[in-house]
Design a protein around this motif. Structure first.
Motif, PDB file in Angstrom:
ATOM      1  N   ASP A  19       0.603  -0.889   0.142  1.00 24.39           N
ATOM      2  CA  ASP A  19      -0.094   0.352   0.243  1.00 24.39           C
ATOM      3  C   ASP A  19       0.864   1.574  -0.205  1.00 24.39           C
ATOM      4  O   ASP A  19       0.697   2.127  -0.479  1.00 24.39           O
ATOM      5  CB  ASP A  19      -1.368   0.433   1.131  1.00 24.39           C
ATOM      6  N   LEU A  20       2.121   1.213   0.969  1.00 28.07           N
ATOM      7  CA  LEU A  20       2.584   2.215   0.645  1.00 28.07           C
ATOM      8  C   LEU A  20       3.304   2.697  -0.367  1.00 28.07           C
ATOM      9  O   LEU A  20       3.657   3.602  -0.635  1.00 28.07           O
ATOM     10  CB  LEU A  20       3.453   1.670   1.992  1.00 28.07           C
ATOM     11  N   GLU A  21       4.197   1.664  -0.781  1.00 30.43           N
ATOM     12  CA  GLU A  21       4.791   1.950  -2.122  1.00 30.43           C
ATOM     13  C   GLU A  21       3.698   2.628  -3.655  1.00 30.43           C
ATOM     14  O   GLU A  21       4.060   3.837  -3.841  1.00 30.43           O
ATOM     15  CB  GLU A  21       4.804   0.665  -2.909  1.00 30.43           C
ATOM     16  N   LEU A  27       9.132   6.775   3.040  1.00 29.16           N
ATOM     17  CA  LEU A  27       8.946   7.326   1.870  1.00 29.16           C
ATOM     18  C   LEU A  27      10.429   8.027   1.536  1.00 29.16           C
ATOM     19  O   LEU A  27      10.296   8.266   0.212  1.00 29.16           O
ATOM     20  CB  LEU A  27       8.097   8.924   2.309  1.00 29.16           C
ATOM     21  N   SER A  28      11.174   7.978   2.292  1.00 28.86           N
ATOM     22  CA  SER A  28      12.605   9.308   1.330  1.00 28.86           C
ATOM     23  C   SER A  28      12.942   7.563   0.683  1.00 28.86           C
ATOM     24  O   SER A  28      13.689   8.096  -0.184  1.00 28.86           O
ATOM     25  CB  SER A  28      13.412   9.130   2.957  1.00 28.86           C
ATOM     26  N   SER A  62       6.423  17.198  -1.269  1.00 27.84           N
ATOM     27  CA  SER A  62       5.439  17.792  -1.113  1.00 27.84           C
ATOM     28  C   SER A  62       4.030  16.745  -0.187  1.00 27.84           C
ATOM     29  O   SER A  62       3.667  16.712   0.898  1.00 27.84           O
ATOM     30  CB  SER A  62       3.926  17.859  -2.181  1.00 27.84           C
ATOM     31  N   LEU A  63       4.265  15.463  -0.482  1.00 24.95           N
ATOM     32  CA  LEU A  63       3.613  13.935   0.392  1.00 24.95           C
ATOM     33  C   LEU A  63       3.840  14.343   1.444  1.00 24.95           C
ATOM     34  O   LEU A  63       4.567  14.744   2.708  1.00 24.95           O
ATOM     35  CB  LEU A  63       4.002  12.701   0.211  1.00 24.95           C
ATOM     36  N   VAL A 116       9.726  14.531   9.687  1.00 16.13           N
ATOM     37  CA  VAL A 116       9.031  13.283   9.253  1.00 16.13           C
ATOM     38  C   VAL A 116       7.035  14.047   8.989  1.00 16.13           C
ATOM     39  O   VAL A 116       6.263  12.704   7.864  1.00 16.13           O
ATOM     40  CB  VAL A 116       7.883  13.353  10.972  1.00 16.13           C
ATOM     41  N   ARG A 117       7.450  15.295   8.190  1.00 17.47           N
ATOM     42  CA  ARG A 117       5.924  15.066   7.664  1.00 17.47           C
ATOM     43  C   ARG A 117       4.651  15.405   7.836  1.00 17.47           C
ATOM     44  O   ARG A 117       3.608  15.429   7.218  1.00 17.47           O
ATOM     45  CB  ARG A 117       5.770  14.759   6.047  1.00 17.47           C
ATOM     46  N   LEU A 118       4.507  15.140   9.310  1.00 18.51           N
ATOM     47  CA  LEU A 118       3.447  15.155   9.798  1.00 18.51           C
ATOM     48  C   LEU A 118       2.207  16.366   9.713  1.00 18.51           C
ATOM     49  O   LEU A 118       3.022  17.466  10.076  1.00 18.51           O
ATOM     50  CB  LEU A 118       3.028  14.983  11.302  1.00 18.51           C
TER      51      LEU A 118
END
Length: 294
Positions: free
Chosen positions: A82-84, A112-113, A120-121, A148-150
């Motif tokens: 799912d993540l990919e 993610l990195s 932008s994600l 962390v992008r939260l």
């Protein structure tokens, strides 16, 4: 869309296994779409849902709506794939279920990195377990770490009720300590927070009351399970004309040269502090952002 704030008054769950729903979502007056691979999708439909969501998000057509993909947990048979797939589709955000500790978000941010996700994600966190409630402050503080992008909490009140055995009653007395704890944690991290769903979608009065309660608590919006809930939700979480007019007035007064050094002034017979002007700036920004949406 406003460069300052993005309205998140409404966030509608849409099952990824329902192709018709994914198309209908393009026509709905909703701020956020939560395209779901988790709770709303049966195990034997997970792959179908994943493929349909990737195709839909990649094709676009959702306009100003914020598009978020809720993945399955990494501990499940579907989570890693799912993540990919979500990174490939490049939505606005990925919603992570059952976040218990900061490490859960840090691990996904690292993945993610590695996967080469766009800068932008963003990550959204489901707050729906007893452990999350006990670690809310630390999880919220992740919002201060750009790595962390939260950017948003989503309250999972149904799962929280299941895990704690608390009853979901009118007024949500049993939930209130956890809801307010998560509001404080979100503000600590400088992120938004969305209230949980209201299950009885035919109960218009009950839904309106819970929306009003969420707005009073400081929630930025509410998660929804049916399109008919969008209108009442927007009514509760949009600044009123009176609020916007008052915010503009007090800011205009503080902007006058003679008030530049003052911490408090009198406006229309009321004592107003500069902090009220700062609060008003957010009201104005949200109202302006709403007005620019299609």
């Amino acid at each position: 869309m406003s460069s300052l704030l993005r309205p998140r008054r409404s966030a509608l769950y849409m099952p990824g296994s329902n192709q018709r729903a994914l198309e209908k979502a393009k026509t709905l007056d909703v701020d956020c779409l939560l395209l779901d691979l988790e709770d709303a999708v049966a195990p034997d439909a997970k792959e179908l849902a994943r493929n349909q969501i990737v195709d839909a998000v990649t094709a676009g057509g959702y306009g100003d709506r914020e598009v978020v993909i809720r993945i399955n947990g990494l501990e499940t048979p579907w989570g890693e794939t799912d993540l990919e797939a979500a990174v490939k589709a490049d939505p606005d955000a990925i919603l992570v279920p059952k976040v218990n500790t900061p490490a859960d978000l840090q691990l996904i941010a690292h993945k993610l990195s590695v996967l080469g996700a766009s800068d932008s994600l963003r990550l959204w966190a489901m707050m729906e377990t007893p452990e999350a409630m006990l670690n809310a402050g630390a999880i919220g503080a992740c919002g201060r770490d750009p790595a962390v992008r939260l950017s948003c909490f989503v309250m999972g009140t149904n799962d929280l009720a299941k895990e704690t055995r608390a009853r979901l009653t009118p007024g949500r007395a049993a939930m209130m300590p956890w809801l307010m704890t998560c509001v404080a944690a979100a503000r600590l991290g400088g992120i938004d927070i969305l209230d949980g769903v209201y299950n009885a979608f035919q109960d218009e009065d009950g839904f309106a009351a819970e929306c009003a309660q969420g707005a009073d608590m400081g929630m930025d919006g509410k998660t929804l399970i049916h399109p008919k809930q969008i209108g009442p939700c927007h009514a509760a979480f949009s600044p009123s004309e009176e609020e916007v007019a008052w915010a503009r007035l007090i800011n205009a007064e503080f902007d006058k040269p003679e008030n530049a050094s003052k911490g408090a002034i009198q406006v229309d017979g009321k004592m107003v502090e500069r902090l009220h002007a700062d609060m008003g700036k957010r009201v104005i920004a949200i109202a302006d952002a709403i007005s620019t949406q299609g």
